[in-house]
Design an enzyme around this catalytic site. Structure first.
Site, short mmCIF file in Angstrom:
data_model
loop_
_atom_site.label_atom_id
_atom_site.label_comp_id
_atom_site.label_asym_id
_atom_site.label_seq_id
_atom_site.Cartn_x
_atom_site.Cartn_y
_atom_site.Cartn_z
N TRP A 92 0.17 -1.14 0.13
CA TRP A 92 -0.21 -0.02 0.04
C TRP A 92 0.82 1.41 0.06
O TRP A 92 2.03 1.43 0.17
CB TRP A 92 -0.91 -0.37 1.11
CG TRP A 92 -0.45 -0.02 2.58
CD1 TRP A 92 0.02 -1.11 3.18
CD2 TRP A 92 -0.09 1.21 3.21
NE1 TRP A 92 0.07 -0.14 4.23
CE2 TRP A 92 0.63 1.05 4.62
CE3 TRP A 92 0.16 2.58 3.35
CZ2 TRP A 92 0.98 1.41 5.20
CZ3 TRP A 92 0.55 3.47 4.35
CH2 TRP A 92 1.10 2.90 5.62
N GLU A 102 6.80 9.39 14.21
CA GLU A 102 7.54 9.05 12.54
C GLU A 102 7.50 9.96 11.65
O GLU A 102 9.06 8.52 10.67
CB GLU A 102 5.74 8.25 11.37
CG GLU A 102 4.93 7.40 12.35
CD GLU A 102 5.52 5.73 12.60
OE1 GLU A 102 6.67 5.56 11.63
OE2 GLU A 102 4.74 5.08 13.52
N GLU A 115 8.82 2.15 7.02
CA GLU A 115 8.61 2.46 7.66
C GLU A 115 8.22 4.05 7.40
O GLU A 115 7.01 4.79 7.82
CB GLU A 115 9.51 3.34 8.70
CG GLU A 115 9.27 1.77 9.86
CD GLU A 115 8.47 1.54 10.55
OE1 GLU A 115 7.38 3.03 10.89
OE2 GLU A 115 7.69 0.88 11.66
N HIS A 163 4.58 5.70 6.49
CA HIS A 163 3.51 5.87 8.18
C HIS A 163 3.76 7.58 8.39
O HIS A 163 2.56 7.80 8.10
CB HIS A 163 4.59 5.34 9.54
CG HIS A 163 4.11 4.05 9.08
ND1 HIS A 163 5.12 3.15 9.56
CD2 HIS A 163 3.71 3.21 8.24
CE1 HIS A 163 5.02 2.02 9.51
NE2 HIS A 163 4.01 1.83 8.54
N GLU A 221 7.85 -1.21 18.40
CA GLU A 221 7.57 -2.11 17.37
C GLU A 221 6.42 -2.05 17.86
O GLU A 221 4.65 -1.76 17.58
CB GLU A 221 8.13 -3.01 16.29
CG GLU A 221 9.22 -2.80 14.92
CD GLU A 221 8.75 -1.25 14.76
OE1 GLU A 221 7.63 -1.25 14.27
OE2 GLU A 221 10.14 -1.56 13.76
N THR A 274 3.78 0.75 19.34
CA THR A 274 3.39 1.25 17.82
C THR A 274 2.43 0.37 17.43
O THR A 274 1.66 1.53 16.99
CB THR A 274 4.13 2.26 16.59
OG1 THR A 274 5.26 0.05 16.48
CG2 THR A 274 5.61 3.45 17.36
N ASP A 331 1.44 -2.80 9.26
CA ASP A 331 3.42 -2.71 9.46
C ASP A 331 4.17 -3.34 10.59
O ASP A 331 4.75 -3.65 10.73
CB ASP A 331 3.23 -1.73 8.61
CG ASP A 331 3.50 -1.76 7.12
OD1 ASP A 331 2.32 -2.39 6.90
OD2 ASP A 331 3.55 -0.46 7.05
N GLU A 332 3.31 -2.26 11.50
CA GLU A 332 4.12 -2.77 12.94
C GLU A 332 4.16 -3.77 13.84
O GLU A 332 5.62 -4.17 13.77
CB GLU A 332 3.36 -1.25 13.98
CG GLU A 332 3.57 -0.41 13.06
CD GLU A 332 4.92 0.92 13.36
OE1 GLU A 332 5.77 0.30 13.10
OE2 GLU A 332 4.66 1.89 13.39
N HIS A 350 7.01 -6.07 11.55
CA HIS A 350 7.77 -5.11 11.99
C HIS A 350 8.69 -6.27 13.39
O HIS A 350 9.59 -5.95 13.63
CB HIS A 350 8.20 -3.89 11.53
CG HIS A 350 7.97 -3.76 10.65
ND1 HIS A 350 7.43 -1.98 10.04
CD2 HIS A 350 8.28 -3.54 9.21
CE1 HIS A 350 7.98 -1.79 8.95
NE2 HIS A 350 7.74 -2.90 8.54
FE LIG Z 1 7.71 0.46 13.36
FE LIG Z 2 5.73 3.29 12.01
#
Ligand SMILES: [Fe+2]
Ligand SMILES: [Fe+2]
Length: 325
Positions: free
Chosen positions: A33, A76, A112, A115, A165, A168, A197-198, A201
């Site tokens: 995305w 971020e 990242e 974000h 991570e 967040t 995503d976090e 990660h």
């Molecule tokens: Fe992150």
């Molecule tokens: Fe992030």
């Protein structure tokens, strides 16, 4: 063997799997995305009416919520600090071994970077934010850097990133949940995709630590203990506004996050508990005396932190952030 040489050896060994890590924990760029997938398209004739819609919906978002969203965004946006920090970690070498750990750091940074980009554009369009004040805070935060107590040690850094991570993930997940409650579905989607995503990660950094535990259980255990004794500070702990002392805005941001339940002391403790479980700390073998002691300390830590948390009170005073007009 000297400590830093051992770290280097371990990083080389675990780093043989970099391509697997990138494939498993990051998404292919072509199908990933992008921020514009979740924002009004300025080449579209409907752009202005879509922005009006977005602004109408943003009016319902409470003050504390906007403040937290801005703080999250600035955190971020300070990505240059995190990338440059990780590139300097022992075992990461962007010149001689650009396809080892440096490849991971670059590919992680690339994900990242979306974000802050997405959140910043949303806030700009929302009509709720004094962008100049927010941008000034961002510039300050990048210039001020951070002090996270990891040094150049990969073990300590991977404890920190595993923790962060997860933190967040929790905070973006909670801002998503709240925006749904406020009737703002597009914003819930935005925070939701970032939270996802976090989580990927977090799984990556936790995996790196698991691999290190397999080859250097004592070193890893002591590094984990050291980080928990120091306490994991937030990457934006130096956050300030124009005319405000370094770090002072951070405590107001953190209070707002606690009041909203976006990120609380209990989340910190829950993360700690989940790491103990994921890394199977209670059943790590081949520890020496210091390693055993470190394990005991950490196994007892969540209960201790809970007792402290019960006694701490969150200030209910609302602070006037210069970011919000
Ligand atoms: Fe992150
Ligand atoms: Fe992030």
């Amino acid at each position: 063997m000297e400590l830093s040489n051992l770290r280097l050896e371990v990083m080389k060994f675990v780093g043989q799997k970099i391509d697997t890590f990138v494939d498993e924990f990051l998404r292919p760029i072509e199908t990933n995305w992008q921020p514009s997938d979740f924002l009004p398209d300025s080449t579209n004739d409907n752009f202005l009416s879509e922005v009006r819609n977005l602004q109408e919906n943003a009016k319902e978002l409470p003050y504390d919520y906007i403040a937290v969203l801005i703080g999250d965004t600035i955190t971020e946006e300070a990505l240059p600090t995190y990338e440059s920090w990780l590139i300097d970690v022992i075992g990461v070498d962007q010149v001689d071994e650009p396809n080892g750990w440096a490849k991971w750091v670059r590919a992680w940074t690339a994900e990242e970077n979306r974000h802050g980009d997405l959140l910043n554009k949303f806030l700009y369009l929302s009509g709720r934010v004094n962008m100049r004040q927010m941008e000034t805070s961002t510039q300050y935060l990048i210039a001020d850097g951070f002090d996270i107590g990891t040094g150049r040690d990969p073990y300590r850094n991977f404890v920190y990133t595993s923790f962060q991570e997860l933190a967040t993930n929790i905070s973006h997940r909670n801002t998503a949940k709240l925006s749904k409650e406020y009737g703002n579905v597009p914003l819930a989607k935005i925070c939701g995709v970032i939270a996802a995503d976090e989580m990927r990660h977090a799984r990556a950094y936790k995996t790196f630590v698991s691999h290190i535990f397999e080859v250097d259980p004592n070193g890893m255990m002591l590094a984990f203990e050291d980080m928990m004794k120091k306490k994991i500070v937030m990457p934006a702990h130096f956050l300030r506004e124009s005319g405000v002392k370094i770090g002072q805005t951070f405590s107001h941001f953190s209070d707002a996050a606690q009041r909203l339940g976006v990120y609380t002391t209990y989340d910190y403790i829950e993360i700690m508990e989940s790491l103990l479980k994921d890394w199977k700390i209670d059943s790590i073998q081949n520890l020496n005396d210091a390693g055993e002691k470190a394990r005991d300390y950490m196994m007892a830590l969540p209960a201790r932190l809970k007792r402290v948390a019960e006694r701490t009170k969150i200030p209910d005073l609302e602070y006037q952030f210069s970011w919000i007009s």
